[in-house]
Design a protein around this motif. Structure first.
Motif, PDB file in Angstrom:
ATOM      1  N   PRO B 111       0.855  -1.204   0.000  1.00 16.25           N
ATOM      2  CA  PRO B 111       0.000   0.000   0.000  1.00 16.25           C
ATOM      3  C   PRO B 111       0.883   1.244   0.000  1.00 16.25           C
ATOM      4  CG  PRO B 111       0.030  -0.980   2.183  1.00 16.25           C
ATOM      5  CD  PRO B 111       0.879  -1.848   1.307  1.00 16.25           C
ATOM      6  N   PRO B 126       3.872  -1.841   5.024  1.00 17.01           N
ATOM      7  CA  PRO B 126       3.172  -3.048   5.468  1.00 17.01           C
ATOM      8  C   PRO B 126       2.592  -3.790   4.265  1.00 17.01           C
ATOM      9  CG  PRO B 126       1.841  -1.086   5.899  1.00 17.01           C
ATOM     10  CD  PRO B 126       3.074  -0.619   5.202  1.00 17.01           C
ATOM     11  N   ARG B 150       6.712  -5.079   8.755  1.00 16.28           N
ATOM     12  CA  ARG B 150       5.312  -4.770   9.027  1.00 16.28           C
ATOM     13  C   ARG B 150       4.351  -5.546   8.127  1.00 16.28           C
ATOM     14  NH1 ARG B 150       4.394   1.419   9.052  1.00 16.28           N
ATOM     15  NH2 ARG B 150       2.425   0.714   9.926  1.00 16.28           N
ATOM     16  N   PHE B 152       1.919  -8.327   6.589  1.00 18.28           N
ATOM     17  CA  PHE B 152       0.920  -9.101   7.344  1.00 18.28           C
ATOM     18  C   PHE B 152       0.046  -9.929   6.402  1.00 18.28           C
ATOM     19  CE2 PHE B 152      -2.951  -6.725   6.319  1.00 18.28           C
ATOM     20  CZ  PHE B 152      -2.395  -5.623   5.703  1.00 18.28           C
ATOM     21  N   GLU B 157     -10.691  -9.514   0.768  1.00 18.47           N
ATOM     22  CA  GLU B 157     -11.533  -8.370   1.133  1.00 18.47           C
ATOM     23  C   GLU B 157     -10.714  -7.317   1.890  1.00 18.47           C
ATOM     24  OE1 GLU B 157     -14.244  -8.671   4.269  1.00 18.47           O
ATOM     25  OE2 GLU B 157     -15.661  -7.182   3.460  1.00 18.47           O
ATOM     26  N   GLN B 158      -9.870  -7.781   2.792  1.00 20.00           N
ATOM     27  CA  GLN B 158      -9.043  -6.833   3.548  1.00 20.00           C
ATOM     28  C   GLN B 158      -8.056  -6.106   2.627  1.00 20.00           C
ATOM     29  OE1 GLN B 158      -7.555  -9.560   6.588  1.00 20.00           O
ATOM     30  NE2 GLN B 158      -8.709  -8.446   8.150  1.00 20.00           N
ATOM     31  N   LEU B 160      -8.489  -5.472  -0.514  1.00 19.01           N
ATOM     32  CA  LEU B 160      -9.258  -4.510  -1.301  1.00 19.01           C
ATOM     33  C   LEU B 160      -9.590  -3.272  -0.457  1.00 19.01           C
ATOM     34  CD1 LEU B 160     -10.635  -3.801  -3.940  1.00 19.01           C
ATOM     35  CD2 LEU B 160     -12.616  -5.151  -3.238  1.00 19.01           C
ATOM     36  N   LEU B 162      -7.871  -2.150   2.007  1.00 19.41           N
ATOM     37  CA  LEU B 162      -6.605  -1.415   2.158  1.00 19.41           C
ATOM     38  C   LEU B 162      -6.319  -0.594   0.904  1.00 19.41           C
ATOM     39  CD1 LEU B 162      -4.085  -0.822   3.807  1.00 19.41           C
ATOM     40  CD2 LEU B 162      -3.084  -2.964   2.999  1.00 19.41           C
TER      41      LEU B 162
END
Lengths: 257, 257
Positions: B111, B126, B150, B152, B157-158, B160, B162
């Motif tokens: 990201p 991360p 960092r 993970f 879904e998570q 997307l 983010l």
């Protein structure tokens, strides 16, 4: 200079501290709510006054009005008209002419978001300074530039533009951070994940133009990703609308290849 | 690990550099445009390949697809199905299942807004990591956490969420900076005036929640100032609309007093 303050909120508190640190004398603090006003006055060994008639109009050089924009007109009516002080407000969007019943007046507007309990280095802030005459302007500007060297003379229109652009750069940006927080929170992810990105985005424009560093699906015209995102946001209509509007803004301005 | 790259753009360039610096071997670089691909391959003493059939499917551990989201499906069809490599894409919004024709596959999504010529410290990023099986997930995550601690594990879904929240925190924020720039530019003021404010706003949320540090006329419900601002923006309809929408968003959420 000898300065009296009207108001004891965020801006008044930080400005008074800033002025005193730089050798000005805080003489009086007026505030409608006595305990707030008295607390601030005590901090600076100044006198608390509960009515504006008590202003020491003969001995103060500067009268600083640092209250919410909406209350300025009402307070101005209560200030004794005859005073040797330069009467100054600190609002971004209130006209200079509000103060025209005084002989000398002006505006000192800090384009900053000021919280009582968050330290801030006002010396870096470019205060926008207006004066009712060339003389007043010079006096105010030279006083401000001594303590905040980036301060500059401006017109009412420029000050208003600065205020509006601060709303975009700060208030609205912070609102986007909040949306970002909510989107992550809803899927159980911590806001910490985007903090490096937030910092990086703010740093990038410190020496590059925003249009040069625009990234993301909108500027790439990546319609598939945009649709996937809108699909994801489809149950929060408000965010979907904001997404669409800002995407449109960026997309319309993308460099033609 | 032995890594081959598909793509030679911003993300591929920075990732390849990051992987090599941390002891992985860049073996091959594929790119449709030969000179771009060859330049990147040369940087890493890797082989440039002009067709995906040339991928060394038996000897690479990781095949990294770092190209624009829209081109991923097409490229995937050209990759030999039988390979011992984990096939990974780096997109925020593309599904994991795009890669389901391979035995082992996953996603490594940073990201971050990545430009070829702007240095970036990927070790702080991360990375969101997905794997086609628990085994693959563990392999990818342990590899990534060694170089970007960092990183993970997450669901599609998570990832997307983010990605969407990064668009709000970064792309849209940068668009607001651009609006701020234009507003100042139109009255002859330099963008430098709001740079301290931009930096401060981004720093404030590093250890406070955005909703705790919201300032401005919208959260104060200062209707007079809001109207003055809308008046000021009345000849740029697009900005006036964005102003209204974001003001409404903030105003609806202001703490009730």
């Amino acid at each position: 200079m000898t300065v009296s303050f009207i108001g004891s909120g965020n801006v008044a508190t930080h400005l008074a501290m800033f002025f005193q640190t730089h050798g000005h004398e805080i003489k009086q603090v007026y505030n409608r709510t006595a305990d707030h006003g008295r607390a601030l006055a005590d901090t600076f060994s100044a006198a608390y006054i509960s009515t504006l008639e008590e202003l020491d109009t003969e001995r103060i050089d500067l009268l600083l009005i640092a209250i919410s924009d909406d209350n300025i007109p009402e307070v101005i009516r209560e200030i004794p008209e005859k005073t040797k002080a330069i009467v100054v407000h600190t609002a971004g969007a209130a006209p200079l002419s509000l103060l025209s019943r005084f002989e000398h007046y002006g505006v000192i507007y800090p384009p900053q978001s000021i919280h009582k309990h968050i330290p801030i280095d006002l010396a870096n802030v470019p205060f926008a300074v207006e004066g009712s005459s060339e003389n007043v302007q010079t006096t105010l500007l030279s006083m401000m530039q001594k303590i905040a060297p980036r301060s500059f003379a401006c017109t009412t229109e420029q000050r208003l533009a600065l205020h509006v652009s601060s709303v975009f750069a700060n208030n609205f940006t912070n609102a986007l951070y909040r949306m970002s927080y909510d989107i992550l929170h809803d899927v159980g992810l911590p806001f910490e994940l985007v903090l490096p990105l937030i910092r990086e985005t703010a740093e990038k424009v410190q020496n590059r133009l925003p249009k040069q560093v625009q990234t993301g699906p909108a500027v790439r015209n990546d319609l598939k990703t945009i649709n996937t995102h809108l699909q994801f946001l489809s149950n929060t209509e408000e965010l979907a609308k904001i997404y669409q509007q800002l995407t449109q803004y960026i997309n319309k301005r993308r460099p033609k290849t």
